[in-house]
Design a protein around this motif. Structure first.
Motif, PDB file in Angstrom:
ATOM      1  N   ILE A   1       1.476  -2.437  -7.872  1.00  0.00           N
ATOM      2  CA  ILE A   1       2.720  -2.517  -7.282  1.00  0.00           C
ATOM      3  C   ILE A   1       3.076  -4.562  -6.876  1.00  0.00           C
ATOM      4  CG2 ILE A   1       4.313  -2.258  -5.255  1.00  0.00           C
ATOM      5  CD1 ILE A   1       4.131   0.043  -6.932  1.00  0.00           C
ATOM      6  N   PHE A   2       2.001  -4.847  -6.219  1.00  0.00           N
ATOM      7  CA  PHE A   2       2.606  -6.293  -5.442  1.00  0.00           C
ATOM      8  C   PHE A   2       2.803  -7.158  -6.875  1.00  0.00           C
ATOM      9  CE2 PHE A   2      -1.919  -6.692  -4.974  1.00  0.00           C
ATOM     10  CZ  PHE A   2      -2.164  -7.991  -5.729  1.00  0.00           C
ATOM     11  N   PRO A   3       2.181  -7.054  -7.876  1.00  0.00           N
ATOM     12  CA  PRO A   3       2.558  -8.358  -8.912  1.00  0.00           C
ATOM     13  C   PRO A   3       4.069  -7.838  -9.512  1.00  0.00           C
ATOM     14  CG  PRO A   3       0.123  -7.555  -9.188  1.00  0.00           C
ATOM     15  CD  PRO A   3       0.599  -6.589  -8.191  1.00  0.00           C
TER      16      PRO A   3
ATOM     17  N   THR B   1       0.666  -1.340  -0.108  1.00  0.00           N
ATOM     18  CA  THR B   1       0.087  -0.038  -0.123  1.00  0.00           C
ATOM     19  C   THR B   1       0.929   1.100   0.126  1.00  0.00           C
ATOM     20  OG1 THR B   1      -1.776  -1.245   1.092  1.00  0.00           O
ATOM     21  CG2 THR B   1      -1.654   1.203   1.100  1.00  0.00           C
ATOM     22  N   ALA B   2       2.093   1.025   0.912  1.00  0.00           N
ATOM     23  CA  ALA B   2       2.796   2.468   0.854  1.00  0.00           C
ATOM     24  C   ALA B   2       3.300   2.669  -0.382  1.00  0.00           C
ATOM     25  CB  ALA B   2       3.899   2.023   1.931  1.00  0.00           C
ATOM     26  N   SER B   3       3.895   1.685  -1.340  1.00  0.00           N
ATOM     27  CA  SER B   3       4.446   1.922  -2.417  1.00  0.00           C
ATOM     28  C   SER B   3       3.562   2.483  -3.500  1.00  0.00           C
ATOM     29  CB  SER B   3       4.924   0.672  -2.994  1.00  0.00           C
ATOM     30  OG  SER B   3       5.954   0.849  -3.991  1.00  0.00           O
ATOM     31  N   VAL B   4       2.418   1.801  -3.521  1.00  0.00           N
ATOM     32  CA  VAL B   4       1.380   2.786  -4.503  1.00  0.00           C
ATOM     33  C   VAL B   4       0.900   3.816  -4.242  1.00  0.00           C
ATOM     34  CG1 VAL B   4      -0.585   1.742  -3.607  1.00  0.00           C
ATOM     35  CG2 VAL B   4      -0.465   1.703  -6.184  1.00  0.00           C
ATOM     36  N   VAL B   5       0.871   4.372  -2.930  1.00  0.00           N
ATOM     37  CA  VAL B   5       0.311   5.501  -2.699  1.00  0.00           C
ATOM     38  C   VAL B   5       1.626   6.687  -2.808  1.00  0.00           C
ATOM     39  CG1 VAL B   5      -0.252   7.071  -0.803  1.00  0.00           C
ATOM     40  CG2 VAL B   5      -1.336   4.896  -0.962  1.00  0.00           C
TER      41      VAL B   5
ATOM     42  N   ASP C   1      13.717  -1.989  -1.691  1.00  0.00           N
ATOM     43  CA  ASP C   1      13.066  -2.519  -2.969  1.00  0.00           C
ATOM     44  C   ASP C   1      11.625  -2.034  -2.985  1.00  0.00           C
ATOM     45  OD1 ASP C   1      14.602  -4.767  -4.180  1.00  0.00           O
ATOM     46  OD2 ASP C   1      14.238  -5.553  -2.003  1.00  0.00           O
ATOM     47  N   MET C   2      10.807  -1.524  -1.808  1.00  0.00           N
ATOM     48  CA  MET C   2       9.576  -0.875  -1.968  1.00  0.00           C
ATOM     49  C   MET C   2       9.742   0.601  -2.602  1.00  0.00           C
ATOM     50  SD  MET C   2       7.423  -3.145  -1.180  1.00  0.00           S
ATOM     51  CE  MET C   2       7.245  -4.791  -0.474  1.00  0.00           C
ATOM     52  N   PHE C   3      10.817   1.007  -2.014  1.00  0.00           N
ATOM     53  CA  PHE C   3      11.045   2.631  -2.604  1.00  0.00           C
ATOM     54  C   PHE C   3      11.359   2.501  -4.071  1.00  0.00           C
ATOM     55  CE2 PHE C   3      14.409   5.640  -3.752  1.00  0.00           C
ATOM     56  CZ  PHE C   3      13.661   6.755  -3.642  1.00  0.00           C
ATOM     57  N   ILE C   4      12.215   1.392  -4.629  1.00  0.00           N
ATOM     58  CA  ILE C   4      12.488   1.186  -5.946  1.00  0.00           C
ATOM     59  C   ILE C   4      11.298   0.829  -6.629  1.00  0.00           C
ATOM     60  CG2 ILE C   4      13.582  -0.502  -7.251  1.00  0.00           C
ATOM     61  CD1 ILE C   4      15.625   1.572  -6.406  1.00  0.00           C
ATOM     62  N   ALA C   5      10.411   0.194  -6.236  1.00  0.00           N
ATOM     63  CA  ALA C   5       9.062  -0.048  -7.044  1.00  0.00           C
ATOM     64  C   ALA C   5       8.279   1.024  -7.141  1.00  0.00           C
ATOM     65  CB  ALA C   5       8.334  -1.125  -6.129  1.00  0.00           C
ATOM     66  N   ALA C   6       8.180   1.945  -5.849  1.00  0.00           N
ATOM     67  CA  ALA C   6       7.442   3.307  -6.087  1.00  0.00           C
ATOM     68  C   ALA C   6       7.968   4.080  -7.124  1.00  0.00           C
ATOM     69  CB  ALA C   6       7.528   3.853  -4.497  1.00  0.00           C
ATOM     70  N   LYS C   7       9.404   4.289  -7.120  1.00  0.00           N
ATOM     71  CA  LYS C   7      10.252   5.017  -8.113  1.00  0.00           C
ATOM     72  C   LYS C   7       9.770   4.438  -9.436  1.00  0.00           C
ATOM     73  CE  LYS C   7      12.802   8.258  -7.771  1.00  0.00           C
ATOM     74  NZ  LYS C   7      12.371   9.456  -7.848  1.00  0.00           N
ATOM     75  N   ALA C   8       9.778   2.949  -9.690  1.00  0.00           N
ATOM     76  CA  ALA C   8       9.708   2.590 -10.939  1.00  0.00           C
ATOM     77  C   ALA C   8       8.264   2.805 -11.482  1.00  0.00           C
ATOM     78  CB  ALA C   8       9.984   1.174 -10.871  1.00  0.00           C
TER      79      ALA C   8
ATOM     80  N   ALA D   1       3.491   6.134   5.749  1.00  0.00           N
ATOM     81  CA  ALA D   1       4.153   7.438   6.351  1.00  0.00           C
ATOM     82  C   ALA D   1       5.718   6.929   6.410  1.00  0.00           C
ATOM     83  CB  ALA D   1       3.746   7.388   7.725  1.00  0.00           C
ATOM     84  N   ASN D   2       5.987   5.778   6.644  1.00  0.00           N
ATOM     85  CA  ASN D   2       7.450   5.266   6.816  1.00  0.00           C
ATOM     86  C   ASN D   2       8.135   5.288   5.481  1.00  0.00           C
ATOM     87  OD1 ASN D   2       7.188   4.765   9.518  1.00  0.00           O
ATOM     88  ND2 ASN D   2       7.042   2.494   9.281  1.00  0.00           N
ATOM     89  N   LEU D   3       7.404   4.994   4.258  1.00  0.00           N
ATOM     90  CA  LEU D   3       7.855   4.996   3.090  1.00  0.00           C
ATOM     91  C   LEU D   3       8.202   6.451   2.377  1.00  0.00           C
ATOM     92  CD1 LEU D   3       9.214   2.893   1.029  1.00  0.00           C
ATOM     93  CD2 LEU D   3       7.148   2.966  -0.268  1.00  0.00           C
ATOM     94  N   ILE D   4       7.310   7.266   2.651  1.00  0.00           N
ATOM     95  CA  ILE D   4       7.221   8.673   2.343  1.00  0.00           C
ATOM     96  C   ILE D   4       8.371   9.333   2.950  1.00  0.00           C
ATOM     97  CG2 ILE D   4       6.229  10.891   2.770  1.00  0.00           C
ATOM     98  CD1 ILE D   4       3.521   9.624   2.460  1.00  0.00           C
TER      99      ILE D   4
END
Length: 551
Positions: free
Chosen positions: A456-458, A271-275, A476-483, A308-311
């Motif tokens: 994101i998750f798939p 959820t964090a990554s997609v937001v 990895d989650m940050f990388i996924a969000a940036k990607a 919040a953590n990922l932001i």
């Protein structure tokens, strides 16, 4: 006593009863002869394309979403190739049926909808000590992705016990439809430790254990046995996705297992990554960077704290500032008011990092007036909590307020898109967790974004599979969000941005997943968590792994 013919059905009949082998009328004359199918099928032939069109015609005849859900699940039980072809070609129409919002109703009624067909593994606390043996009962051995739940916090519906199985089944269907992870590599699992939902216990048709939830050391030992059994059965690189665990367990389990398994929690991290991806993409509309905004969360559970953590992590990556400074403009509001320093003695551990030294505020509107945020994120499951006063106040403080009403299913959304656009006089950039249709307001069409974890998750799963990852890290989650931001930037056309939408159409989701998978796989090789050899061309390698349903 059974007759010999009943004990040993002919090969052709077995093929038709095996969903991974069945093609229905898609078997050619030669295949019908070879497999002993003649006489078991009508003589007509329909290729996969024609079967998809027919199945969509049948699906659209159903008069309710839950009937459509049942039809699709029955199709998956009969012919998996056709089922995934349908999901892949009609993702926009089918995803709300196999996942949110319809899956919420399906979980509430899961025991009553049970079709007597095997779909994943049900492992109960009564199986403690024998979990590894139960994994051997699953017929497919090359498992790469497991989504598992204990059913305690299903969407915004709370404790559904074993009936929460609809979530792992639905999520893994999206792994295949949205990212091309082969269905034979996927395994949904429910860990049944009981339920505290008395309505379930009283239901004569409830399929799970009729006992209160097991907690404490016995619970932790059971999860540990499952995790170790899965790694033993399928290897260190098997990806284990925690799904819909309660707050009391989710953060602890993720913290304990992240160093020891290739795992992540979709509610906290996905959820964090997609937001984050949507917020970063919103910069194309507003021109304002995330580091220069204040963010207020209504809801301080898994999703809120995870986002919040990922932001904060993303701001740190962009600015190089200490993480404590990066948290300063991120605020949480729970059921007792704004999370502030004066409340520290009463706060749960996962909220402490956001207990800032600011005045207390007992409710949302008071918190908005104290904080003056330009981003409001709803992860509260409190329907209509973003009321007219809230939206109007937000709009008076910033030119383009970002309103993300993310609670699922649709009935739990903090506000509707029409409410956000109307009360902000068309200024809001809106996203929800479940789908809403476009809105006409003052002669303009607005397209609500859908901040769905399926963006994101798939892709994360596909990337982990491509690299043979042995761990999934916060980076990895940050990388996924940036990607996803890059993919969103490429996939969101200007007309969608003009309609205040920061997410692409679902028809483009495979391309988004591909970009995320490549980034995640590259990062695994860069950080040393990959176990597979690094290919010369990562994108070509990832593409080669993506399953396409065909006869």
């Amino acid at each position: 006593m059974q007759s010999p013919s009943e004990s040993h059905p002919p090969l052709g009949y077995t093929v038709l009863k095996t969903p991974t082998l069945n093609k229905g009328l898609g078997f050619t004359p030669e295949e019908r002869e070879k497999h002993g199918l003649k006489g078991l099928l009508p003589p007509g032939y329909l290729n996969l394309d024609a079967q998809v069109l027919l199945a969509m015609e049948q699906l659209r005849l159903k008069t309710s979403d839950i009937e459509k859900y049942i039809y699709l699940q029955s199709l998956q039980d009969i012919n998996e190739t056709l089922y995934y072809a349908l999901l892949g070609r009609y993702t926009y129409e089918c995803m709300p049926l196999v996942y949110t919002p319809t899956v919420g109703e399906a979980c509430q009624k899961f025991s009553h909808l049970y079709r007597q067909t095997p779909r994943g593994l049900y492992i109960s606390i009564k199986d403690k000590g024998n979990v590894r043996e139960l994994l051997d009962n699953w017929p497919h051995k090359d498992i790469k992705a497991i989504v598992f739940t204990d059913g305690e916090r299903i969407l915004g519906l709370g404790d559904q016990g074993i009936d929460g199985m609809g979530i792992p089944v639905g999520k893994l269907a999206l792994y295949t439809a949205c990212a091309g992870v082969h269905p034979l590599n996927c395994l949904p699992v429910t860990l049944d430790v009981g339920t505290n939902n008395q309505d379930k216990i009283n239901d004569p048709f409830y399929m799970g254990l009729r006992q209160p939830r097991v907690t404490g050391q016995e619970y932790d030992d059971f999860v540990k046995e499952f995790m170790e059994a899965a790694i033993d059965a399928y290897g260190r690189q098997v990806m284990l996705q925690f799904e819909d665990f309660g707050n009391s367990n989710a953060f602890r389990l993720l913290h304990d297992w992240q160093p020891k398994a290739c795992c992540f929690n979709d509610d906290i991290q996905g959820t964090a990554s997609v937001v984050l991806g949507g917020l970063l993409a919103s910069e194309r509309i507003t021109g304002v960077e995330l580091k220069d905004r204040k963010v207020l969360f209504l809801g301080a559970g898994e999703a809120g704290v995870g986002i919040a953590n990922l932001i904060a992590y993303a701001i740190q990556q962009e600015t190089g500032d200490p993480i404590e400074k990066c948290r300063e403009n991120i605020f949480l509001l729970d059921s007792k008011g704004l999370v502030v320093k004066s409340r520290i003695p009463e706060l749960q551990h996962h909220k402490l990092l956001y207990a800032h030294d600011v005045p207390t505020a007992p409710d949302l509107i008071s918190a908005i007036k104290v904080i003056k945020p330009s981003i409001l994120v709803g992860v509260s499951t409190i329907t209509k909590s973003f009321n007219q006063e809230v939206i109007e106040t937000m709009s008076s403080m910033t030119e383009r307020p970002i309103i993300f009403a993310l609670s699922n299913p649709t009935s739990k959304a903090e506000c509707t898109p029409m409410e956000a656009y109307q009360w902000s006089n068309g200024k809001a950039i809106y996203a929800s967790g479940s789908p809403f249709e476009p809105v006409e307001f003052q002669g303009k069409t607005y397209i609500p974004g859908q901040g769905n974890n399926a963006y994101i998750f798939p892709g994360i799963g596909l990337g982990a599979l491509a690299a043979g990852s042995t761990a999934i890290t916060d980076h990895d989650m940050f990388i996924a969000a940036k990607a996803s931001q890059l993919a969103l930037a490429l996939q969101v056309p200007q007309e969608r941005l003009d309609a205040s939408c920061t997410y692409p159409h679902l028809k483009d989701i495979r391309q988004v997943s591909l970009g995320i998978a490549v980034a995640v796989a590259d990062n695994a090789h860069l950080t040393g968590t990959a176990s597979a050899p690094k290919p010369d061309n990562m994108e070509a390698h990832v593409r080669s792994l993506m399953y396409e349903p065909q006869y």
